[in-house]
Scaffold this active site. Structure first.
Site, PDB file in Angstrom:
ATOM      1  N   HIS A 154      71.378  79.944  19.637  1.00  0.00           N
ATOM      2  CA  HIS A 154      70.895  81.309  20.086  1.00  0.00           C
ATOM      3  C   HIS A 154      70.191  81.874  19.037  1.00  0.00           C
ATOM      4  O   HIS A 154      70.128  83.122  19.031  1.00  0.00           O
ATOM      5  CB  HIS A 154      71.853  82.098  20.774  1.00  0.00           C
ATOM      6  N   LYS A 281      49.899  88.833   1.538  1.00  0.00           N
ATOM      7  CA  LYS A 281      50.558  87.912   2.360  1.00  0.00           C
ATOM      8  C   LYS A 281      50.358  86.557   2.432  1.00  0.00           C
ATOM      9  O   LYS A 281      49.182  86.179   1.570  1.00  0.00           O
ATOM     10  CB  LYS A 281      49.753  88.380   3.902  1.00  0.00           C
TER      11      LYS A 281
END
Ligand code: ARG
Length: 457
Positions: A154, A281
């Site tokens: 999960h 970035k």
């Protein structure tokens, strides 16, 4: 002039012609087409359907065409499809004898044969590329077997696992892909040639002879089926789709694991991209693109299934739509597998961060429960006791492996000093020594088993 012009009083209009043509994409089949024609011509000569010398003249002409295309001196163009191009060029070159090549043959069995020859090679290429990828994953698994990382369910930390076991998991998926491409190759290696337009041929052909020359395992048993069977395209596209699905899961992991939030892996600068506005970035464009391109393979699979659906026997021009989807899917698959093999060779590990996270999130709680169960407490009760310990840790801001023996014993007197060791991430992973488990030994055995199975391909 069309191969079939005789019956018509006027030529095809330009717009109809350009809509109908397939040369712009089926020229990729030129080698397969010439190979199949060479075998067909040899068979026609051998069976005395045409004179031997004419068969030889035809074959010499075809070989010339092939080498000129390969050397770049002959440009493919100006024909309805690759079959027409080759035949028209042959007639230009050797004259009327060239017109005998199409005896006992139709473009229907011709295109089905060509495409199978092409797809067979494509399966081999897919197998070789996926093998390279698995070999890379195996190397990474071997080198990282000793590192721990969190295993997730999960997307929540579940239990510590060996990094090697993680890579082995992907090798297992890709081994199944190899098997699928090998099975696809085996199923498609059946020769339609000799089925002619749909009903077979009245000439005394020798299909076994052509089969042997072209390396097919079998000849097709029903001419109606043979000219209208595109199962192999769907088969290939399914194999490609599932391989892309596996790749896209690896992409997703790569994107997550290289994020600042996870920080487990690094993609080297040569395989990263930046932002045009945000100078800081470093983006994972390559895995994102591979993940995105997965949609193409799925789309193409759906497209061929839809083309096949509801078609009356036997050949229909709809089948011309079998090629572009195939070509795009194979190109996509090959480029994605290749770039991911390169990327997987280059990623580096942040061993400490992975180790730290492997032990966080009470990831060894199952080991506490197992400890109690092995001492005779029913597992369900052991689960509840451990749950209480976890709650205690949350309240006290502690980890399971920072608890003292007294704190353990406050919940059950079955705990002895060895629990302090059993609850560490390393002990947790090492305890899982079952086949396919996370212990160092199990991972190494996994690597050996993968290598052994890889040799079959
Ligand atoms: N370009 C055609 C195809 O790809 C070749 C076969 C043409 N056959 C025909 N009956 N029109 O399917």
């Amino acid at each position: 002039m069309k191969l079939w012009q005789g019956r018509f009083s006027s030529p095809m209009s330009a717009d109809a012609d350009s809509f109908n043509e397939s040369l712009s994409f089926d020229q990729k089949l030129y080698r397969a087409d010439i190979t199949a024609s060479l075998a067909h011509a040899e068979m026609l000569g051998k069976c005395n359907i045409i004179p031997q010398e004419e068969s030889e003249t035809i074959r010499n002409g075809l070989n010339e065409i092939l080498s000129e295309i390969e050397s770049g001196s002959l440009e493919i163009g100006n024909a309805e499809d690759i079959h027409s191009f080759v035949e028209e060029n042959l007639v230009k070159r050797i004259g009327s004898v060239g017109k005998k090549l199409h005896t006992a043959r139709s473009r229907n069995d011709q295109v089905a044969t060509d495409f199978r020859l092409y797809a067979r090679e494509s399966c081999d290429k897919a197998i070789s590329l996926v093998k390279d990828l698995i070999e890379t994953l195996v190397l990474r698994a071997k080198e990282s077997a000793k590192y721990l990382m969190p295993g997730f369910t999960h997307l929540r930390k579940a239990q510590p696992v060996s990094c090697g076991q993680y890579f082995n998991a992907y090798s297992e998926m890709f081994l199944r892909d190899l098997d699928r491409f090998a099975a696809c190759r085996r199923r498609l290696n059946v020769m339609p040639l000799g089925s002619a337009a749909l009903a077979g041929t009245s000439y005394p052909i020798d299909r076994e002879f052509t089969r042997e020359l072209l390396g097919f395992d079998e000849i097709s048993e029903n001419s109606l089926d043979a000219v209208s069977d595109r199962d192999f395209v769907a088969d290939y596209l399914f194999a490609a789709s599932l391989a892309m699905a596996h790749l896209s899961r690896l992409c997703e992991d790569t994107i997550l694991y290289t994020s600042e939030e996870f920080g487990y892996w690094n993609i080297p600068d040569e395989y990263s991209t930046g932002s045009s506005i945000m100078p800081q970035k470093k983006n994972p464009d390559l895995p994102e693109l591979v993940r995105g391109k997965t949609g193409r393979a799925y789309g193409h699979l759906m497209s061929i299934l839809t083309v096949i659906k509801g078609l009356p026997l036997a050949y229909n021009k709809d089948f011309q739509e079998d090629k572009e989807c195939f070509f795009d899917a194979e190109k996509t698959l090959f480029s994605c597998v290749a770039i991911y093999t390169a990327l997987m060779k280059k990623i580096t590990f942040n061993v400490n961060k992975m180790f730290e996270d492997a032990g966080s999130g009470f990831s060894t709680a199952t080991d506490v429960a197992d400890y109690l169960a092995k001492k005779g407490m029913p597992f369900r009760d052991a689960h509840a006791v451990t749950g209480k310990l976890v709650r205690y840790c949350i309240e006290q801001n502690k980890t399971l492996f920072s608890l003292t023996l007294d704190e353990f014993r406050a919940e059950s007197d079955l705990f002895d000093a060895d629990i302090l060791q059993a609850v560490t991430p390393r002990a947790s992973a090492e305890a899982r020594n079952s086949v396919g488990g996370s212990s160092l030994g199990a991972v190494r055995r996994g690597v050996n088993s993968i290598r052994k199975r890889l040799k079959k391909f």
